[in-house]
Design a protein around this motif. Structure first.
Motif, PDB file in Angstrom:
ATOM      1  N   LYS A 180       0.715  -1.211  -0.048  1.00  0.00           N
ATOM      2  CA  LYS A 180      -0.043   0.011  -0.075  1.00  0.00           C
ATOM      3  C   LYS A 180       0.937   1.225  -0.125  1.00  0.00           C
ATOM      4  CE  LYS A 180      -3.883  -2.514   2.557  1.00  0.00           C
ATOM      5  NZ  LYS A 180      -4.557  -2.690   0.947  1.00  0.00           N
TER       6      LYS A 180
ATOM      7  N   GLU B 290       0.205   4.279   2.320  1.00  0.00           N
ATOM      8  CA  GLU B 290       0.615   4.389   3.575  1.00  0.00           C
ATOM      9  C   GLU B 290       1.971   4.289   3.926  1.00  0.00           C
ATOM     10  OE1 GLU B 290      -0.754   0.634   5.119  1.00  0.00           O
ATOM     11  OE2 GLU B 290      -2.866   1.100   4.929  1.00  0.00           O
TER      12      GLU B 290
ATOM     13  N   LEU C  78       2.973   7.979   3.685  1.00  0.00           N
ATOM     14  CA  LEU C  78       2.569   8.856   4.788  1.00  0.00           C
ATOM     15  C   LEU C  78       3.533   8.538   5.909  1.00  0.00           C
ATOM     16  CD1 LEU C  78      -1.232   8.761   4.737  1.00  0.00           C
ATOM     17  CD2 LEU C  78       0.076  10.641   4.165  1.00  0.00           C
ATOM     18  N   ALA C  79       3.919   7.431   6.064  1.00  0.00           N
ATOM     19  CA  ALA C  79       5.001   7.014   7.136  1.00  0.00           C
ATOM     20  C   ALA C  79       6.300   7.698   6.859  1.00  0.00           C
ATOM     21  CB  ALA C  79       5.215   5.512   7.118  1.00  0.00           C
TER      22      ALA C  79
ATOM     23  N   ASP D  96      -6.120   7.515  -2.448  1.00  0.00           N
ATOM     24  CA  ASP D  96      -5.842   6.807  -1.164  1.00  0.00           C
ATOM     25  C   ASP D  96      -5.334   7.686  -0.298  1.00  0.00           C
ATOM     26  OD1 ASP D  96      -6.584   4.465  -2.328  1.00  0.00           O
ATOM     27  OD2 ASP D  96      -4.619   3.778  -2.774  1.00  0.00           O
TER      28      ASP D  96
ATOM     29  N   THR E 291      -6.909   8.799   3.096  1.00  0.00           N
ATOM     30  CA  THR E 291      -6.316   8.458   4.577  1.00  0.00           C
ATOM     31  C   THR E 291      -6.048   9.753   5.522  1.00  0.00           C
ATOM     32  OG1 THR E 291      -5.228   6.515   3.534  1.00  0.00           O
ATOM     33  CG2 THR E 291      -4.134   7.479   5.628  1.00  0.00           C
ATOM     34  N   CYS E 292      -5.657  10.701   4.720  1.00  0.00           N
ATOM     35  CA  CYS E 292      -5.257  12.202   5.509  1.00  0.00           C
ATOM     36  C   CYS E 292      -6.101  13.202   5.432  1.00  0.00           C
ATOM     37  CB  CYS E 292      -3.927  12.188   5.387  1.00  0.00           C
ATOM     38  SG  CYS E 292      -3.473  12.899   3.663  1.00  0.00           S
TER      39      CYS E 292
END
Length: 270
Positions: free
Chosen positions: A36, A39, A42-43, A162, A166-167
């Motif tokens: 993904k 994800e 973002l990390a 995505d 997510t954010c």
């Protein structure tokens, strides 16, 4: 061909001071099929001590997109055609690799020892049809190769969606790759997929500082950003496959990389 701009909305963001900042995002692990990417990105943004802001652009290396989408091919499973064997003798490459190149190709344009220049099925004129083995770990010590994403624009749109889901922040996404250029040595980053930013900025019909209307100026804005991000990504073992760009100076809009591809009828070099 794009028509000249006829409205009064400038594609250039009106600001008193222009500043573009680029941050290479650390800590992205080896990407595997099904990963993904939103994800992971973002990390990595968090690891860099940043938070995403509306208007940011994430520049993502083609290689991790292709890996996540499973565009990996085992060479042991490739049966070269007669045409692949013929070209392999000319370009001095593995016939299995040449077969993969042909499968990704509309037309072979040039072939000489070490070089196969093609028109890729996506319209790019490029070496080796984007088939690559660098920084691609083998599977059980097998030889493998990586292909370009099936549809890089769609890949960029999915990542953008995505990330927004997510954010809650609307960012642009650009997928870049390294291309050589006619008449110049070396490779540079270019855009192969975009979402949420203009690939091409048409300044025709806008005045210069002297008030003269521009007649031919079109800016390959996505390519310029792709090249800038490539300075931080590197071209070998640096391990930074994503860059956060803040301050992209052009008005946001939906677009496609096809805007950057010169129609064959206008190609004076082919």
């Amino acid at each position: 061909m794009l028509e000249p701009v006829t409205n009064h909305q400038s594609p250039v963001t009106p600001v008193k001071q222009r500043e573009l900042t680029l941050t290479a995002l650390p800590g992205i692990p080896e990407v595997v099929r099904g990963a993904k990417l939103a994800e992971l990105l973002l990390a990595a943004v968090t690891s860099a001590g940043k938070t995403l802001e509306s208007g940011d652009v994430l520049v993502v290396a083609q290689k991790i997109v292709s890996k996540a989408e499973g565009r990996v091919v085992r060479l042991a499973e490739v049966a070269p055609s007669a045409r692949a064997h013929e070209l392999a003798r000319i370009v001095e490459k593995d016939p299995r690799l040449v077969e993969l190149m042909l499968r990704e190709t509309r037309e072979v344009l040039r072939a000489k020892p070490g070089v196969l220049i093609v028109e890729h099925r996506l319209g790019f004129v490029m070496a080796s049809a984007g088939v690559d083995q660098s920084n691609v770990p083998g599977i059980d010590r097998e030889e493998i190769a990586l292909l370009l994403p099936e549809d890089p624009d769609a890949s960029a749109r999915r990542m953008r969606g995505d990330l927004r889901e997510t954010c809650g922040v609307d960012v642009g996404v650009l997928i870049n790759d390294s291309f050589g250029r006619a008449w110049r040595n070396g490779v540079t980053g270019v855009a192969i997929g975009v979402a949420g930013i203009p690939a091409l900025v048409d300044l025709r019909g806008h005045p210069d500082r002297q008030g003269r209307l521009l007649r031919v100026t079109q800016v390959a804005a996505a390519d310029e950003l792709a090249a800038a991000a490539s300075l931080l990504m590197g071209q070998s073992g640096e391990g930074f496959p994503a860059v956060l760009a803040r301050g992209f100076p052009y008005a946001r809009r939906e677009s496609a990389v096809a805007e950057l591809i010169r129609p064959c009828a206008e190609d004076l070099f082919r």
